[in-house]
Motif scaffolding. Structure first.
Motif, mmCIF file in Angstrom:
data_model
loop_
_atom_site.group_PDB
_atom_site.id
_atom_site.type_symbol
_atom_site.label_atom_id
_atom_site.label_comp_id
_atom_site.label_asym_id
_atom_site.label_seq_id
_atom_site.Cartn_x
_atom_site.Cartn_y
_atom_site.Cartn_z
ATOM 1 N N ILE A 531 0.840 -1.208 0.000
ATOM 2 C CA ILE A 531 0.000 0.000 0.000
ATOM 3 C C ILE A 531 0.869 1.251 0.000
ATOM 4 O O ILE A 531 0.594 2.226 -0.704
ATOM 5 N N LYS A 534 2.206 1.516 -3.570
ATOM 6 C CA LYS A 534 1.158 1.704 -4.568
ATOM 7 C C LYS A 534 0.524 3.080 -4.481
ATOM 8 O O LYS A 534 0.272 3.738 -5.499
ATOM 9 N N LEU A 551 -7.233 5.923 -2.023
ATOM 10 C CA LEU A 551 -7.921 4.969 -2.894
ATOM 11 C C LEU A 551 -9.073 5.632 -3.647
ATOM 12 O O LEU A 551 -9.275 5.401 -4.839
ATOM 13 N N PHE A 556 -10.376 3.921 -7.220
ATOM 14 C CA PHE A 556 -10.532 2.478 -7.081
ATOM 15 C C PHE A 556 -12.000 2.183 -6.773
ATOM 16 O O PHE A 556 -12.697 2.989 -6.145
ATOM 17 N N LEU A 560 -13.338 -3.021 -4.286
ATOM 18 C CA LEU A 560 -11.922 -3.266 -4.036
ATOM 19 C C LEU A 560 -11.484 -2.628 -2.717
ATOM 20 O O LEU A 560 -10.708 -3.214 -1.950
ATOM 21 N N LEU A 564 -10.006 -4.687 0.616
ATOM 22 C CA LEU A 564 -8.754 -4.366 1.304
ATOM 23 C C LEU A 564 -9.011 -4.075 2.784
ATOM 24 O O LEU A 564 -8.275 -4.542 3.658
ATOM 25 N N PHE A 598 -5.609 -4.924 -7.924
ATOM 26 C CA PHE A 598 -4.926 -3.635 -7.774
ATOM 27 C C PHE A 598 -3.977 -3.395 -8.943
ATOM 28 O O PHE A 598 -3.893 -2.280 -9.469
ATOM 29 N N GLU A 599 -3.254 -4.432 -9.341
ATOM 30 C CA GLU A 599 -2.303 -4.287 -10.440
ATOM 31 C C GLU A 599 -3.026 -4.022 -11.760
ATOM 32 O O GLU A 599 -2.559 -3.255 -12.596
ATOM 33 N N HIS A 601 -5.707 -2.447 -12.076
ATOM 34 C CA HIS A 601 -6.255 -1.078 -12.062
ATOM 35 C C HIS A 601 -5.270 -0.093 -12.671
ATOM 36 O O HIS A 601 -5.662 0.920 -13.233
#
Length: 602
Positions: A531, A534, A551, A556, A560, A564, A598-599, A601
């Motif tokens: 986190i 990112k 986020l 996001f 999602l 998390l 997440f990746e 996104h």
């Protein structure tokens, strides 16, 4: 076999009576109305006869009611026992105001022991049994939950700090606990809690002993004894000098009002809300030396060691520097060492030996340099200084090591160039013999004359003509490879992801060995690393509020974000409440899926 039993039975009473004597007293509450009663208990590990007790401010309504318990354990060949004897009285106040229960004095083995004085505040009027100001009921008729705040004296949650006014950068212990009066017979089961991720602090979580949960213990607060459930302990270092507020946390729990009745038990879901805590951080004095780099703590020591002070050219020399103490050693920057340029310095090897406990971070940081002198002579390793702010003496302390002189002697053979030595010793100019006027020393003083020759056709001219196409070629290469340079950040992110997946793999190994607490700790740390990278959030500012804001800012999806949040909450919850191994496996698989999303996104 009978002899062993006889010996055990003979030694068992000795083991019991060899324990140190202790006695204490406590009440069920220290504030009441004049029409209420209080319970007063005297507890010791030996059976005492309490005769003719009298209290000047209270009447004995009932008692003493006596009880006793015995517990023996046999661990690793050692027998330990614990005995507990209690005498409980029901008392009524004789008047209003601040009353006191005096210390109880007893004599045991010709030694005198006393309990503490307990002050009781008695208010005028009568308690309204229909209204309890400590309970805030939910207005929704469909829900039976109630919220208990920290004004409740029988059950409450509390954030406490070891210091209320630390210096900037000074360590302090934060504890998150639940307190339940020892007189409260209701059993409590914690189902969920949401602990704050605080800002403006460097934070290090303290792991419970042996990787397990924090054990239940007892504490006396103003004469009232509580059972204490510890949710989390952490060492924090304030990063700015001002008043920093630590927000309250909430705990969801189930209370069984009658745990001893199978048919009549009544379970109630409650929410316990803690206090807010404000830490007033003091600034450091303004007269800091130039060698001060932010370390605040105590018991620092500086050590410098050279393996030898006289040697030959091309011999190896070990240089070691170490700083130890108690403070934020993870942020400690070791002093720069100015090694003379004629001594070849190999890259430093650093070692950290750190221990995180309730007393802070202690241990040492050290570096090792391999040095090789290439020319003979005397070389000076300059003096080294390290300054820290001592929280006990409340002033800056400078530790120093004097400069060292290294004497480097010539080798016996100046032209030696063996397989083990790839360097040829270069003689000084006084060793060069003048032969037939063909070899002369370089003149140290020269006279410069103006060169009036034109640039065209000269060496400089052709040099410039050669350099220009080379520069153009380099520019073209940079333009063609600009995407490669832009991808450096992406490469760094891939390294972070690899580290996170390694954390997940370690977590899986812990899970396979049945250590779920270590599993959740490794999983939680992996998520924090991911986190932080990112969302580009510094670790000191990594809290749930900042995470959610970032986020949402990066758009996001709500799903999602919720996934998390659930994972982080479960990791925090696992520090207190045991979680089934199958659920832990699902959480690990779920974490890998969430990272993939997440990746994707971007």
């Amino acid at each position: 076999m009978k002899k062993i039993i006889y010996i055990f039975l003979f030694l068992f009473p000795v083991l019991i009576f060899s324990q140190d004597f202790n006695i204490s007293s406590y009440v069920n509450k220290n504030e009441l109305f004049e029409n209420e009663y209080i319970k007063f208990t005297i507890e010791s590990n030996q059976n005492l006869e309490l005769r003719s007790l009298r209290f000047s401010d209270f009447n004995i309504v009932q008692g003493p009611f006596t009880s006793e318990s015995h517990q023996s354990t046999y661990i690793n060949g050692k027998i330990s026992s614990k005995d507990e004897y209690k005498s409980t009285f029901t008392l009524s106040p004789k008047k209003t105001g601040t009353l006191s229960i005096p210390p109880i004095d007893v004599t045991y083995n010709n030694k005198k022991y006393s309990t503490n004085l307990i002050n009781i505040k008695v208010k005028e009027g009568r308690q309204n049994s229909n209204v309890n100001p400590n309970i805030q009921r939910n207005n929704k008729p469909s829900q039976q939950n109630r919220t208990i705040n920290n004004r409740n004296k029988n059950l409450f949650a509390k954030i406490s700090a070891s210091k209320s006014k630390p210096y900037l950068g000074e360590s302090l212990l934060l504890s998150y606990k639940i307190y339940q009066s020892i007189y409260n017979s209701s059993s409590i089961q914690i189902t969920d809690y949401d602990l704050p991720m605080i800002s403006d602090f460097w934070t290090e979580i303290i792991d419970p002993p042996n990787g397990k949960q924090w054990s239940q213990n007892r504490e006396d607060i103003n004469g009232v004894r509580y059972l204490v459930y510890t949710l989390k302990k952490e060492i924090v270092f304030p990063q700015k000098s001002e008043k920093i507020k630590i927000p309250a946390f909430e705990v969801t729990a189930l209370i069984n009002k009658n745990p001893f009745s199978f048919f009549n038990s009544r379970e109630e879901k409650i929410i316990i809300k803690s206090n807010e805590l404000t830490i007033d951080v003091k600034s450091l004095p303004s007269n800091a030396p130039s060698s001060f780099k932010g370390q605040v703590g105590k018991n620092y020591k500086l050590s410098v060691n050279l393996s030898k002070d006289e040697m030959f050219v091309n011999d190896a020399l070990d240089f070691d520097l170490s700083i130890s103490g108690n403070g934020n050693l993870k942020e400690l920057k070791l002093p720069n060492i100015d090694i003379p340029k004629d001594i070849e310095k190999y890259p430093a090897e650093t070692k950290n030996k750190l221990k995180i406990t309730t007393s802070g971070i202690s241990g040492s940081k050290s570096l090792h340099h391999l040095l090789i002198p290439r020319f003979h002579g005397e070389y000076e390793i300059p003096a080294i200084e390290f300054t820290y702010f001592d929280i006990i003496k409340k002033k800056y302390i400078t530790l120093s090591e004097e400069s060292r002189i290294i004497k480097v002697n010539k080798n016996g053979d100046l032209n030696t160039n063996s397989e083990n030595n790839n360097y040829q010793t270069i003689p000084d100019k006084e060793d060069v013999e003048l032969i037939n006027q063909n070899i002369r020393h370089i003149k140290e003083n020269s006279t410069m004359y103006e060169n009036k020759k034109p640039l065209f056709g000269s060496f400089k001219y052709w040099l410039i003509i050669t350099i220009i196409p080379i520069l153009l070629l380099l520019i073209l290469l940079i333009i063609n490879n600009k995407d490669r340079f832009k991808n450096q950040e992406r490469i760094a992110s891939k390294k972070i992801k690899k580290e996170v997946l390694s954390k997940f793999k370690n977590a899986e190994n812990h899970l396979n060995t049945g250590n779920t607490n270590a599993f959740y700790n490794e999983l939680y740390n992996g998520w924090l690393i991911y986190i932080s990278d990112k969302l580009k959030i510094n670790k000191a500012n990594l809290n749930k509020e900042n995470i959610l804001k970032s986020l949402e800012k990066k758009k996001f999806s709500n799903e999602l974000i919720a996934n998390l949040t659930n994972i982080l909450n479960e990791c925090e919850m696992a520090q207190y409440s045991p979680i089934d191994k199958q659920d832990a496996k699902k959480t690990l698989s779920f974490s890998r899926d969430v990272i993939t999303k997440f990746e994707n996104h971007g």
